[in-house]
Design a protein around this motif. Structure first.
Motif, PDB file in Angstrom:
ATOM      1  N   UNK A   8      -8.747  -6.416  -4.476  1.00 58.58           N
ATOM      2  CA  UNK A   8      -7.939  -5.482  -5.246  1.00 58.58           C
ATOM      3  C   UNK A   8      -6.692  -5.257  -4.074  1.00 58.58           C
ATOM      4  N   UNK A   9      -6.929  -4.964  -2.709  1.00 53.60           N
ATOM      5  CA  UNK A   9      -5.819  -4.972  -1.750  1.00 53.60           C
ATOM      6  C   UNK A   9      -4.829  -6.204  -1.918  1.00 53.60           C
ATOM      7  N   UNK A  13      -1.057  -5.755  -2.801  1.00 54.12           N
ATOM      8  CA  UNK A  13       0.111  -6.049  -1.950  1.00 54.12           C
ATOM      9  C   UNK A  13       0.877  -7.329  -2.375  1.00 54.12           C
ATOM     10  N   UNK A  14       0.429  -8.029  -3.269  1.00 49.18           N
ATOM     11  CA  UNK A  14       1.283  -8.916  -4.268  1.00 49.18           C
ATOM     12  C   UNK A  14       2.204  -8.263  -5.044  1.00 49.18           C
ATOM     13  N   UNK A  21      10.668  -7.714  -4.217  1.00 54.58           N
ATOM     14  CA  UNK A  21      11.642  -8.979  -4.621  1.00 54.58           C
ATOM     15  C   UNK A  21      12.562  -8.573  -5.885  1.00 54.58           C
ATOM     16  N   UNK A  22      12.034  -7.883  -6.777  1.00 52.45           N
ATOM     17  CA  UNK A  22      13.025  -7.746  -7.814  1.00 52.45           C
ATOM     18  C   UNK A  22      13.914  -6.585  -7.470  1.00 52.45           C
TER      19      UNK A  22
END
Length: 64
Positions: A8-9, A13-14, A21-22
């Motif tokens: 989940x972490x 983070x992803x 990035x966006x």
């Protein structure tokens, strides 16, 4: 910490990295747009300067 918590972490983070990035892409697009506008303003200023110089040269000829 369990495997599920770690997973989940990693997913959190992803997701945060994707948002960053966006955001970076939006900033890059805005900077590119501003550079385009600045280029147009610069070109317009050059044209005004050229036309002003032409008018200055023509004024003595007209007033003679």
């Amino acid at each position: 910490m369990s495997f599920r918590e770690v997973s989940e972490q990693i997913a959190d983070v992803s997701a945060a990295a994707e948002q960053l990035s966006a955001g970076s892409e939006e900033v890059a697009a805005a900077v590119s747009g501003m550079a385009h506008i600045a280029g147009g303003v610069s070109e317009g200023s050059r044209m005004i300067s050229t036309n002003t110089n032409s008018m200055r040269e023509a004024i003595p000829q007209v007033s003679v």
